[in-house]
Design a protein around this motif. Structure first.
Motif, PDB file in Angstrom:
ATOM      1  N   ASP A 105     -43.171 -30.564  -0.513  1.00 21.73           N
ATOM      2  CA  ASP A 105     -43.566 -30.944  -1.813  1.00 21.73           C
ATOM      3  C   ASP A 105     -44.115 -29.785  -2.747  1.00 21.73           C
ATOM      4  OD1 ASP A 105     -43.479 -32.582  -4.020  1.00 21.73           O
ATOM      5  OD2 ASP A 105     -45.469 -33.468  -3.446  1.00 21.73           O
ATOM      6  N   ALA A 106     -43.466 -28.686  -2.325  1.00 21.09           N
ATOM      7  CA  ALA A 106     -44.340 -27.431  -3.139  1.00 21.09           C
ATOM      8  C   ALA A 106     -43.896 -27.166  -4.535  1.00 21.09           C
ATOM      9  CB  ALA A 106     -43.836 -26.350  -2.044  1.00 21.09           C
ATOM     10  N   ARG A 107     -44.457 -26.690  -5.361  1.00 25.23           N
ATOM     11  CA  ARG A 107     -44.125 -26.161  -6.541  1.00 25.23           C
ATOM     12  C   ARG A 107     -44.538 -24.796  -7.155  1.00 25.23           C
ATOM     13  NH1 ARG A 107     -41.378 -29.776  -5.976  1.00 25.23           N
ATOM     14  NH2 ARG A 107     -41.032 -31.838  -7.085  1.00 25.23           N
ATOM     15  N   ARG A 108     -45.493 -24.241  -6.243  1.00 24.83           N
ATOM     16  CA  ARG A 108     -45.894 -22.841  -6.475  1.00 24.83           C
ATOM     17  C   ARG A 108     -45.383 -22.000  -5.520  1.00 24.83           C
ATOM     18  NH1 ARG A 108     -49.937 -26.410  -7.893  1.00 24.83           N
ATOM     19  NH2 ARG A 108     -50.735 -26.185  -6.004  1.00 24.83           N
ATOM     20  N   ILE A 109     -44.648 -20.753  -5.840  1.00 26.72           N
ATOM     21  CA  ILE A 109     -43.916 -20.161  -4.886  1.00 26.72           C
ATOM     22  C   ILE A 109     -44.219 -18.555  -5.276  1.00 26.72           C
ATOM     23  CG2 ILE A 109     -41.894 -19.234  -3.823  1.00 26.72           C
ATOM     24  CD1 ILE A 109     -40.931 -21.982  -4.169  1.00 26.72           C
ATOM     25  N   ARG A 132     -41.978 -23.029  -9.695  1.00 24.79           N
ATOM     26  CA  ARG A 132     -42.513 -21.916 -10.407  1.00 24.79           C
ATOM     27  C   ARG A 132     -42.754 -20.805  -9.627  1.00 24.79           C
ATOM     28  NH1 ARG A 132     -47.435 -19.099 -11.651  1.00 24.79           N
ATOM     29  NH2 ARG A 132     -47.421 -18.003 -13.475  1.00 24.79           N
ATOM     30  N   VAL A 133     -41.646 -19.842  -9.675  1.00 18.34           N
ATOM     31  CA  VAL A 133     -41.350 -18.619  -8.792  1.00 18.34           C
ATOM     32  C   VAL A 133     -41.986 -17.383  -9.343  1.00 18.34           C
ATOM     33  CG1 VAL A 133     -40.210 -17.359  -7.097  1.00 18.34           C
ATOM     34  CG2 VAL A 133     -39.373 -19.761  -7.797  1.00 18.34           C
ATOM     35  N   VAL A 134     -43.044 -16.675  -8.694  1.00 18.67           N
ATOM     36  CA  VAL A 134     -43.538 -15.568  -8.998  1.00 18.67           C
ATOM     37  C   VAL A 134     -43.059 -14.168  -8.360  1.00 18.67           C
ATOM     38  CG1 VAL A 134     -45.683 -14.417  -9.882  1.00 18.67           C
ATOM     39  CG2 VAL A 134     -45.535 -16.986 -10.181  1.00 18.67           C
ATOM     40  N   GLU A 135     -42.771 -13.219  -8.978  1.00 12.74           N
ATOM     41  CA  GLU A 135     -42.560 -11.984  -8.256  1.00 12.74           C
ATOM     42  C   GLU A 135     -43.742 -11.323  -8.367  1.00 12.74           C
ATOM     43  OE1 GLU A 135     -39.903 -11.033  -6.549  1.00 12.74           O
ATOM     44  OE2 GLU A 135     -38.484 -12.461  -7.595  1.00 12.74           O
ATOM     45  N   THR A 136     -44.307 -10.759  -7.054  1.00 14.49           N
ATOM     46  CA  THR A 136     -45.399 -10.073  -7.084  1.00 14.49           C
ATOM     47  C   THR A 136     -45.464  -8.634  -6.937  1.00 14.49           C
ATOM     48  OG1 THR A 136     -45.762 -10.528  -4.489  1.00 14.49           O
ATOM     49  CG2 THR A 136     -46.308 -12.467  -5.950  1.00 14.49           C
ATOM     50  N   LEU A 198     -53.645 -17.431  -4.593  1.00  9.08           N
ATOM     51  CA  LEU A 198     -54.427 -18.372  -3.950  1.00  9.08           C
ATOM     52  C   LEU A 198     -53.998 -19.817  -3.960  1.00  9.08           C
ATOM     53  CD1 LEU A 198     -57.701 -16.907  -5.465  1.00  9.08           C
ATOM     54  CD2 LEU A 198     -57.053 -16.713  -3.124  1.00  9.08           C
ATOM     55  N   THR A 199     -53.053 -20.143  -5.027  1.00 10.61           N
ATOM     56  CA  THR A 199     -52.596 -21.502  -4.835  1.00 10.61           C
ATOM     57  C   THR A 199     -51.128 -21.682  -4.634  1.00 10.61           C
ATOM     58  OG1 THR A 199     -51.825 -21.210  -7.211  1.00 10.61           O
ATOM     59  CG2 THR A 199     -54.082 -21.898  -6.893  1.00 10.61           C
ATOM     60  N   ALA A 200     -50.424 -20.782  -4.207  1.00  8.16           N
ATOM     61  CA  ALA A 200     -49.012 -20.913  -3.873  1.00  8.16           C
ATOM     62  C   ALA A 200     -48.845 -21.719  -2.396  1.00  8.16           C
ATOM     63  CB  ALA A 200     -48.621 -19.385  -3.566  1.00  8.16           C
ATOM     64  N   GLU A 201     -48.036 -22.424  -2.609  1.00  6.02           N
ATOM     65  CA  GLU A 201     -47.814 -23.443  -1.256  1.00  6.02           C
ATOM     66  C   GLU A 201     -46.685 -22.703  -0.332  1.00  6.02           C
ATOM     67  OE1 GLU A 201     -46.582 -25.611  -4.346  1.00  6.02           O
ATOM     68  OE2 GLU A 201     -48.233 -27.313  -4.208  1.00  6.02           O
ATOM     69  N   SER A 231     -49.675 -14.198   4.271  1.00  5.16           N
ATOM     70  CA  SER A 231     -50.841 -14.805   4.743  1.00  5.16           C
ATOM     71  C   SER A 231     -51.628 -15.812   4.186  1.00  5.16           C
ATOM     72  CB  SER A 231     -51.862 -13.665   5.338  1.00  5.16           C
ATOM     73  OG  SER A 231     -52.341 -12.976   3.942  1.00  5.16           O
ATOM     74  N   LEU A 232     -51.518 -15.964   2.932  1.00  5.01           N
ATOM     75  CA  LEU A 232     -52.267 -17.273   2.219  1.00  5.01           C
ATOM     76  C   LEU A 232     -51.582 -18.242   2.038  1.00  5.01           C
ATOM     77  CD1 LEU A 232     -53.854 -14.947  -0.620  1.00  5.01           C
ATOM     78  CD2 LEU A 232     -54.969 -15.689   1.414  1.00  5.01           C
ATOM     79  N   PRO A 233     -50.173 -18.387   1.581  1.00  2.00           N
ATOM     80  CA  PRO A 233     -49.458 -19.509   1.525  1.00  2.00           C
ATOM     81  C   PRO A 233     -49.340 -20.457   2.933  1.00  2.00           C
ATOM     82  CG  PRO A 233     -48.300 -17.985   0.427  1.00  2.00           C
ATOM     83  CD  PRO A 233     -49.267 -17.374   1.163  1.00  2.00           C
TER      84      PRO A 233
END
Length: 476
Positions: A105-109, A132-136, A198-201, A231-233
């Protein structure tokens, strides 16, 4: 995005690139910078040719035993608690990843740079289900903010923009008010991305190399985003082309050294992240769930063919940095996420010959790309083979060109016809001659003479010159 972007025909894309003086200047500066750094780094390594031969040997061996190493890799990842999915097509790969995301049920990637995820249009699929997909990666982030501008280089996707253009993009899209100094803009982007990390699932990465013996995924980057994405999600999904594999850590050491030096002219990049399975008991960080998606998407059709060596590619971009055609038209003119010489070979194989049949002709065949390749892929030979297939097997060359080549073959095989033809050519081309050069020649000569100088035929052929001197008793 997929391999293809845009629907403008090839020659219009080329014309647009040639007319874009700013882009050409930016690309030329980047080419010279990266090429100089690569040469310096290669010289520091010692016998560069010996390292190239070793790299080629490793890649060849791996491709010839690909089934064995893929099975070994899969077994190791499973044993470590990870999940492996073999995707035959882009649709199978994106469907699997979409299911993983939906089950959580992820929405932040958050994503790190990955060409293969561009190849399968992963962002589009995930955004279609509300993610919401964010290129980092900084370069990819700039393109994403700039209305998904297509990449122009395998390693530096936004190499066609300078700092002032980037500043204007940030000001227009993100309200940035700072200067065009790279340090200030980078700090601004870091602040923009921190909440996303910090919030990505789910975190999604590519894979520079996978080590078969240990089930390890290796990421080679110059930014810390790859480490944060993995390492964070709580979920990490690594996506790799089926050929991006090495047997052991010993071969990994060689390949990483070749990649770093060829891509950015460094002994090692700032970050070499090696990730083995999900977080184990006692680990302080890492994903709870790890998925490795191994994509075919046309690669197995290349195995065993005359084009197999193109799968040796380690995506360093060295061939782009020495290509005179890429320098003048830029990466976006290729209409493929894989640009430059490697793109001209690979795009018709993965994206379809009908779609990319012009790309093999976007080369001077100077072989600079082959010389620069750290794993000895004979790129200019493969480009010629593509042209042969187009001209002979697919019969996709223009009718006029085919007839002209057939007529030339008949004339060249007969000495009498050849002598007659050379005399006739002098007279026939007179209407297009100007100052000893044929300009805007007729028929198949027109595209050639529109951009190059074709010397007009001499009044006296070599045979006539030789015979005349012999008759005069002069030494030839």
């Amino acid at each position: 995005m997929g391999i293809q972007f845009g629907d403008v025909v090839f020659y219009r894309r080329v014309d647009k690139g040639i007319r874009d003086q700013f882009m050409r200047s930016a690309v030329r500066a980047a080419q010279e910078r990266m090429r100089t750094s690569r040469l310096r780094a290669a010289e520091e390594l010692g016998d560069w040719e010996e390292w190239r031969r070793l790299g080629e040997e490793i890649r060849r061996h791996t491709l010839e035993h690909l089934d064995y190493y893929l099975e070994q890799l899969s077994d190791r990842v499973h044993a470590l608690g990870g999940h492996v999915f073999f995707a035959q097509t882009a649709e199978e790969a994106t469907s699997y990843i979409r299911d993983v995301v939906q089950k959580r049920d992820a929405r932040r990637i958050v994503k790190s740079k990955s060409m293969v995820t561009e190849e399968i249009s992963l962002n589009d699929v995930l955004e279609a289900i509300g993610c919401r997909v964010v290129e980092t990666d900084l370069g990819e982030y700039i393109l994403q903010v700039d209305d998904h501008d297509p990449p122009s280089h395998i390693v530096g996707p936004s190499v066609h923009k300078d700092r002032e253009r980037i500043r204007r993009v940030f000001a227009e899209k993100l309200g940035y008010t700072g200067s065009a100094e790279p340090e200030e803009m980078t700090a601004f982007v870091r602040q923009q991305l921190r909440p996303d990390f910090l919030t990505a699932e789910v975190g999604i990465t590519g894979c520079n190399f996978a080590v078969a013996e240990s089930g390890t995924v290796c990421l080679v980057t110059n930014e810390g985003n790859g480490r944060l994405v993995t390492s964070l999600p709580p979920v990490h999904i690594a996506v790799m082309g089926m050929e991006r594999i090495v047997p052991t850590w010993e071969e990994l050491e060689v390949m990483v050294g070749l990649l770093c030096r060829s891509a950015v002219g460094q002994k090692l990049t700032s970050y070499i992240n090696c990730l083995t399975g999900p977080k184990a008991a006692g680990d302080v960080d890492g994903p709870e769930e790890f998925h490795l998606v191994i994509i075919d998407n046309g690669r197995s059709d290349i195995l065993g063919t005359e084009f197999q060596s193109v799968l040796q590619c380690i995506r360093c971009g060295a061939c782009l940095n020495v290509c005179p055609v890429y320098r003048h038209i830029g990466g976006q003119a290729y209409g493929s996420i894989y640009s430059g010489p490697i793109g001209a070979v690979l795009s018709p194989l993965l994206g379809g010959e009908d779609l990319y049949r012009e790309l093999p002709y976007a080369s001077s065949l100077c072989a600079a790309c082959t010389e620069a390749c750290p794993v000895n892929i004979p790129l200019h030979d493969l480009l010629i083979r593509h042209r042969q297939k187009t001209a002979e097997e697919k019969r996709q060359s223009p009718l006029g060109e085919r007839l002209a080549m057939k007529a030339f073959g008949m004339v060249a095989e007969s000495p009498r016809l050849y002598r007659w033809g050379t005399k006739l050519a002098r007279t026939a081309l007179l209407p297009w001659e100007e100052d000893g050069v044929i300009r805007q020649g007729p028929g198949p000569l027109q595209p050639w003479t529109s951009i190059r100088d074709l010397p007009s035929p001499e009044r006296e052929t070599f045979r006539e010159w030789f015979e005349n001197r012999r008759k005069r008793g002069e030494r030839p």
